[in-house]
Design a protein around this motif. Structure first.
Motif, mmCIF file in Angstrom:
data_model
loop_
_atom_site.group_PDB
_atom_site.id
_atom_site.type_symbol
_atom_site.label_atom_id
_atom_site.label_comp_id
_atom_site.label_asym_id
_atom_site.label_seq_id
_atom_site.Cartn_x
_atom_site.Cartn_y
_atom_site.Cartn_z
ATOM 1 N N PHE A 1 -1.801 -1.615 -18.893
ATOM 2 C CA PHE A 1 -2.445 -2.780 -19.495
ATOM 3 C C PHE A 1 -3.931 -2.551 -19.710
ATOM 4 C CE2 PHE A 1 -4.734 -6.788 -19.254
ATOM 5 C CZ PHE A 1 -4.029 -7.597 -20.144
ATOM 6 N N VAL A 2 -4.631 -2.075 -18.664
ATOM 7 C CA VAL A 2 -6.094 -1.934 -18.769
ATOM 8 C C VAL A 2 -6.499 -0.775 -19.673
ATOM 9 C CG1 VAL A 2 -6.495 -3.003 -16.524
ATOM 10 C CG2 VAL A 2 -6.274 -0.509 -16.677
ATOM 11 N N ALA A 3 -5.555 0.131 -19.960
ATOM 12 C CA ALA A 3 -5.859 1.207 -20.899
ATOM 13 C C ALA A 3 -6.008 0.671 -22.317
ATOM 14 C CB ALA A 3 -4.763 2.266 -20.849
ATOM 15 N N ALA B 1 -12.101 2.864 -12.951
ATOM 16 C CA ALA B 1 -12.467 1.920 -11.890
ATOM 17 C C ALA B 1 -11.224 1.338 -11.233
ATOM 18 C CB ALA B 1 -13.338 0.807 -12.461
ATOM 19 N N THR B 2 -10.191 1.087 -12.041
ATOM 20 C CA THR B 2 -8.939 0.549 -11.517
ATOM 21 C C THR B 2 -8.254 1.566 -10.610
ATOM 22 O OG1 THR B 2 -8.659 -0.795 -13.512
ATOM 23 C CG2 THR B 2 -6.711 -0.456 -12.136
ATOM 24 N N GLU B 3 -8.177 2.819 -11.056
ATOM 25 C CA GLU B 3 -7.552 3.859 -10.241
ATOM 26 C C GLU B 3 -8.352 4.114 -8.964
ATOM 27 O OE1 GLU B 3 -7.093 7.167 -13.010
ATOM 28 O OE2 GLU B 3 -4.931 6.760 -13.006
ATOM 29 N N PHE B 4 -9.674 4.087 -9.064
ATOM 30 C CA PHE B 4 -10.511 4.277 -7.885
ATOM 31 C C PHE B 4 -10.266 3.153 -6.879
ATOM 32 C CE2 PHE B 4 -14.968 4.423 -5.953
ATOM 33 C CZ PHE B 4 -14.657 5.508 -5.137
ATOM 34 N N SER B 5 -10.089 1.946 -7.381
ATOM 35 C CA SER B 5 -9.784 0.812 -6.516
ATOM 36 C C SER B 5 -8.451 1.018 -5.801
ATOM 37 C CB SER B 5 -9.736 -0.482 -7.337
ATOM 38 O OG SER B 5 -9.328 -1.570 -6.541
ATOM 39 N N ILE C 1 0.826 -1.203 0.000
ATOM 40 C CA ILE C 1 0.000 0.000 0.000
ATOM 41 C C ILE C 1 0.859 1.249 0.000
ATOM 42 C CG2 ILE C 1 -0.295 0.204 2.502
ATOM 43 C CD1 ILE C 1 -2.858 0.936 -0.288
ATOM 44 N N LEU C 2 2.020 1.214 0.648
ATOM 45 C CA LEU C 2 2.922 2.361 0.606
ATOM 46 C C LEU C 2 3.472 2.559 -0.806
ATOM 47 C CD1 LEU C 2 4.906 2.041 3.960
ATOM 48 C CD2 LEU C 2 3.060 3.622 3.391
ATOM 49 N N ALA C 3 3.605 1.468 -1.554
ATOM 50 C CA ALA C 3 4.074 1.565 -2.934
ATOM 51 C C ALA C 3 3.068 2.316 -3.795
ATOM 52 C CB ALA C 3 4.315 0.165 -3.504
ATOM 53 N N VAL C 4 1.788 1.987 -3.679
ATOM 54 C CA VAL C 4 0.784 2.669 -4.495
ATOM 55 C C VAL C 4 0.630 4.126 -4.043
ATOM 56 C CG1 VAL C 4 -1.334 2.203 -3.175
ATOM 57 C CG2 VAL C 4 -1.430 2.289 -5.651
ATOM 58 N N MET C 5 0.836 4.395 -2.766
ATOM 59 C CA MET C 5 0.803 5.772 -2.291
ATOM 60 C C MET C 5 1.972 6.569 -2.865
ATOM 61 S SD MET C 5 -0.421 5.287 1.691
ATOM 62 C CE MET C 5 -0.539 7.044 2.003
ATOM 63 N N TRP C 6 3.098 5.911 -3.028
ATOM 64 C CA TRP C 6 4.251 6.576 -3.637
ATOM 65 C C TRP C 6 3.979 6.886 -5.110
ATOM 66 C CZ3 TRP C 6 8.444 9.196 -2.504
ATOM 67 C CH2 TRP C 6 9.423 9.366 -3.483
ATOM 68 N N VAL C 7 3.367 5.945 -5.818
ATOM 69 C CA VAL C 7 3.042 6.157 -7.230
ATOM 70 C C VAL C 7 2.109 7.364 -7.395
ATOM 71 C CG1 VAL C 7 1.842 5.186 -9.233
ATOM 72 C CG2 VAL C 7 3.400 3.755 -7.900
ATOM 73 N N TYR C 8 1.154 7.512 -6.470
ATOM 74 C CA TYR C 8 0.167 8.578 -6.560
ATOM 75 C C TYR C 8 0.463 9.735 -5.609
ATOM 76 C CZ TYR C 8 -2.884 5.680 -9.447
ATOM 77 O OH TYR C 8 -3.419 4.938 -10.477
ATOM 78 N N ALA D 1 5.323 -4.173 -6.000
ATOM 79 C CA ALA D 1 4.038 -3.484 -6.161
ATOM 80 C C ALA D 1 4.200 -2.219 -6.989
ATOM 81 C CB ALA D 1 3.441 -3.146 -4.794
ATOM 82 N N LEU D 2 5.322 -1.529 -6.845
ATOM 83 C CA LEU D 2 5.599 -0.346 -7.656
ATOM 84 C C LEU D 2 5.506 -0.672 -9.142
ATOM 85 C CD1 LEU D 2 8.644 1.574 -6.086
ATOM 86 C CD2 LEU D 2 6.285 2.360 -6.289
ATOM 87 N N VAL D 3 6.119 -1.784 -9.520
ATOM 88 C CA VAL D 3 6.143 -2.196 -10.920
ATOM 89 C C VAL D 3 4.748 -2.582 -11.395
ATOM 90 C CG1 VAL D 3 7.061 -3.879 -12.561
ATOM 91 C CG2 VAL D 3 8.542 -2.944 -10.768
ATOM 92 N N VAL D 4 4.034 -3.345 -10.562
ATOM 93 C CA VAL D 4 2.726 -3.883 -10.955
ATOM 94 C C VAL D 4 1.690 -2.778 -11.130
ATOM 95 C CG1 VAL D 4 0.778 -5.255 -10.144
ATOM 96 C CG2 VAL D 4 3.070 -6.178 -10.010
ATOM 97 N N VAL D 5 1.646 -1.811 -10.229
ATOM 98 C CA VAL D 5 0.647 -0.740 -10.308
ATOM 99 C C VAL D 5 0.775 0.014 -11.630
ATOM 100 C CG1 VAL D 5 -0.024 1.490 -9.340
ATOM 101 C CG2 VAL D 5 0.341 -0.459 -7.829
ATOM 102 N N LYS D 6 1.993 0.386 -11.979
ATOM 103 C CA LYS D 6 2.208 1.116 -13.232
ATOM 104 C C LYS D 6 1.873 0.245 -14.438
ATOM 105 C CE LYS D 6 5.826 4.070 -11.286
ATOM 106 N NZ LYS D 6 7.248 4.471 -11.351
ATOM 107 N N ALA D 7 2.293 -1.019 -14.387
ATOM 108 C CA ALA D 7 2.053 -1.923 -15.510
ATOM 109 C C ALA D 7 0.569 -2.213 -15.699
ATOM 110 C CB ALA D 7 2.819 -3.240 -15.294
#
Length: 283
Positions: free
Chosen positions: A255-257, A199-203, A57-64, A245-251
């Motif tokens: 992907f879903v785009a 929906a993915t970003e909201f999640s 969760i800290l990884a996704v917070m860093w991304v955003y 997680a850093l890699v996966v969130v961006k990827a």
């Protein structure tokens, strides 16, 4: 040598957590099942699981981080866009907060640790995912699809109260082992008329208050189990979960785009069947 293998397993499970936490395939199912397959025993499994999930969760917070800062500043200044954004997050967070506090203890007592439950929910979730992605509005290159997409919600601040609550109540399904928090919220958002990427970003954003609250509550309950004996394994798992997680969130966003969630649906079904076969000693 034995200690090295133990730490290697801790690192491997950290990667598993980081990869699966934000994919719609159930990180908890993968952590417990893969951990059992490789014979990993942290001595305080619950604390290990909690801490490495915090790494994700800290990884996704860093991304955003920039968006989070903008939302905080905008909320303080009472700017409409940021206030609507926060409103939608709070509405989606509340059902799991209330229902989770009331029912999570009983659900865990009833279902937690039963691998056949993971197998069933993995397969069912995969089938639902395939069904959602097979709907005419999800099909590419059609006039009907273009018209449907034009009516989809594309910004989190534009999500309606009904859509936010739909995602919020869907998040409660994640209390059932193997359901996947991200899978339930993303698919519910798509069914409610939110664009797949939105929906993915909201999640992702919804995961922040939800998982931080769950982490604080779990550490309050199980923090006494934390000791120095396996502290290094927990730290290693946390670090590997963070960076994977850093890699996966961006990827995943990339992907879903361009593509659908069908591959994840098929993966859930295949993995669930393998788990079922394993439970009944068929593999």
């Amino acid at each position: 040598m034995q200690d090295f293998i133990f730490l290697l397993k801790a690192a491997f499970l950290g990667v598993v957590e980081g990869i699966t936490e934000f994919l719609p395939i159930s990180s908890t199912a993968h952590l417990l099942i893969v951990g059992d397959w490789i014979g990993f025993d942290a001595g305080q499994d619950k604390v290990y699981e909690i801490v490495i999930q915090l790494g994700s969760i800290l990884a996704v917070m860093w991304v955003y981080r920039q968006q989070i800062a903008k939302i905080c500043v905008g909320t303080i200044k009472r700017e409409r866009t940021e206030l609507l954004f926060v409103r939608n997050l709070l509405l989606a967070f509340l059902p799991a907060a209330v229902i989770g506090l009331l029912l999570i203890k009983y659900i865990k007592q009833l279902l937690d640790g039963q691998f056949i439950v993971y197998a069933i929910t993995l397969v069912l979730g995969g089938l639902i995912m395939l069904w959602v992605e097979s709907r005419p509005s999800m099909a590419k290159h059609s006039t009907q699809n273009e018209e449907a997409l034009s009516h989809q919600t594309r910004k989190i601040e534009d999500i309606s109260i009904a859509q936010a609550l739909t995602v919020g109540f869907a998040q409660c399904l994640a209390m059932i082992p193997g359901t996947s928090r991200s899978g339930a919220t993303i698919i519910a958002g798509m069914l409610a008329g939110i664009h797949r990427k939105t929906a993915t970003e909201f999640s992702f954003f919804l995961a922040m208050p939800t998982m931080i609250a769950a982490t604080v509550l779990s550490l309050y309950k199980y923090g006494a189990q934390l000791s120095q004996s396996n502290l290094l394994a927990i730290i290693i798992g946390f670090i590997f979960a963070f960076f994977s997680a850093l890699v996966v969130v961006k990827a995943l966003l990339s992907f879903v785009a361009k593509y659908s969630y069908r591959p994840f649906g098929w993966y859930r079904i295949i993995f669930g069947l393998i788990v079922a076969a394993w439970v009944y000693n068929l593999v």
